[in-house]
Design a protein around this motif. Structure first.
Motif, PDB file in Angstrom:
ATOM      1  N   GLN A  18      54.544  15.180 -29.314  1.00 48.47           N
ATOM      2  CA  GLN A  18      55.147  13.843 -29.336  1.00 48.47           C
ATOM      3  C   GLN A  18      55.803  13.574 -30.690  1.00 48.47           C
ATOM      4  O   GLN A  18      56.918  13.042 -30.765  1.00 48.47           O
ATOM      5  CB  GLN A  18      54.045  12.802 -29.067  1.00 48.47           C
ATOM      6  N   LEU A  19      55.117  13.987 -31.772  1.00 47.48           N
ATOM      7  CA  LEU A  19      55.670  13.778 -33.115  1.00 47.48           C
ATOM      8  C   LEU A  19      56.937  14.597 -33.319  1.00 47.48           C
ATOM      9  O   LEU A  19      57.927  14.106 -33.888  1.00 47.48           O
ATOM     10  CB  LEU A  19      54.604  14.137 -34.164  1.00 47.48           C
ATOM     11  N   ALA A  20      56.928  15.841 -32.839  1.00 50.27           N
ATOM     12  CA  ALA A  20      58.115  16.690 -32.970  1.00 50.27           C
ATOM     13  C   ALA A  20      59.301  16.047 -32.257  1.00 50.27           C
ATOM     14  O   ALA A  20      60.413  15.980 -32.794  1.00 50.27           O
ATOM     15  CB  ALA A  20      57.834  18.079 -32.394  1.00 50.27           C
ATOM     16  N   ARG A  21      59.050  15.539 -31.049  1.00 53.80           N
ATOM     17  CA  ARG A  21      60.118  14.913 -30.260  1.00 53.80           C
ATOM     18  C   ARG A  21      60.619  13.648 -30.964  1.00 53.80           C
ATOM     19  O   ARG A  21      61.821  13.413 -31.073  1.00 53.80           O
ATOM     20  CB  ARG A  21      59.581  14.583 -28.868  1.00 53.80           C
ATOM     21  N   ALA A  22      59.678  12.823 -31.451  1.00 47.32           N
ATOM     22  CA  ALA A  22      60.058  11.558 -32.094  1.00 47.32           C
ATOM     23  C   ALA A  22      60.883  11.819 -33.348  1.00 47.32           C
ATOM     24  O   ALA A  22      61.854  11.114 -33.623  1.00 47.32           O
ATOM     25  CB  ALA A  22      58.802  10.754 -32.431  1.00 47.32           C
TER      26      ALA A  22
END
Lengths: 195, 195
Positions: B41-45
């Motif tokens: 999720q952090l990578a995508r955000a």
């Protein structure tokens, strides 16, 4: 903070341990205003780590391969197995340069309050590793906290029942410290374990 | 820490402000061991924020659109323009619910030691924004630190030279505090600015 992409980034940064909403806002602001290349690098590193990092088949630490670099090294002493809580603990022991055996990384510790008992910790994996091959001595290098001590105690019972020699890292006065400033419990332990 | 993906992740996490090597190791361990979904999720955000977040054409804050939500809102008071350092400061002012004008976000502050003067800060953008349309009063809401005060001082000179009314947030005793525990400089300012 009214943009949806920014809000999503702040939410995602809060997944990091020890990062609250203020720190997450500060991090998001820093990355977007001053270091977009760093943000992209972090995104890529996260992606690759999630896809590429797995557990070593023998010692359970993080690795990109089936076996980690230490377990693949046939020149180490197969009679010694050192049990640590995390890869960071393992790295600290490696940096001392004074241990030449193999490791088993628990990836946690027994913590009844969080519902983590010996089975959740994967004690069975350690028992299997310790009884295969030439292991003679298991060195328990878990933390000297209540939870680390409990972990060492539980594991030690299982390992001794399998006929293995079990040792624990020495407790004592830290190098470079003056006795006057060392806490009493540490001095008491150092006195009992004097040599 | 011997795997390359893991090392790359620890290095990338150190790009975050306030994160050293120990924190970065702890974060990487937590994400890989306990929250791989959060890592993704952090990578995508991060990816989406780097690609999608830009500066509002009018107030310079972060936004996904050409104009941010506040600048697009035609029901606010166009006679007031509030100057803040960061989007977080703007969010704090918005949460008070007591300001209905528009904003200009500097995205920094004057800091001679870091080589950031009025031009590097984009003071020209503020001057252009303040002299277009119906702005009558510019409220300087930069921090009450040495750098924030210097920023307010420099901007105030330029704005006054353009015939604008310039005000500064009041300095005084914080709400809910007992005088005995307030620092002397704050009390002295509150005494001068008594009403």
């Amino acid at each position: 903070m009214t943009t949806s992409h920014l809000d999503a980034l702040v939410d995602a940064l809060r997944k990091l341990p020890g990062v609250g909403v203020k720190s997450a806002q500060r991090m998001a602001f820093h990355l977007l205003q001053h270091d977009r290349a760093g943000a992209q690098q972090l995104a890529r590193a996260l992606d690759e780590a999630v896809r590429g990092v797995r557990h070593c088949a023998r010692c359970h630490t993080f690795t990109d391969q089936a076996l980690c670099a230490i377990c693949s090294d046939t020149h180490r002493d197969a009679r010694q197995l050192c049990v640590v809580e995390t890869p960071a603990d393992q790295a600290a022991l490696e940096r001392t340069g004074s241990y030449r055996g193999y490791y088993y990384v628990l990836m946690g510790r027994i913590s009844p309050l969080d519902g983590i008992g010996a089975s959740a910790l994967g004690a069975a994996g350690l028992m299997a590793r310790a009884t295969e091959g030439d292991v003679e001595e298991v060195i328990l290098a878990t933390s000297f906290t209540a939870e680390g001590e409990a972990t060492a105690h539980v594991l030690s019972e299982g390992l001794k029942a399998r006929g293995l020699k079990v040792t624990r890292l020495a407790r004592g006065v830290p190098a470079g410290s003056e006795l006057e400033y060392v806490d009493l419990s540490t001095i008491a332990h150092a006195l009992v374990d004097r040599r």
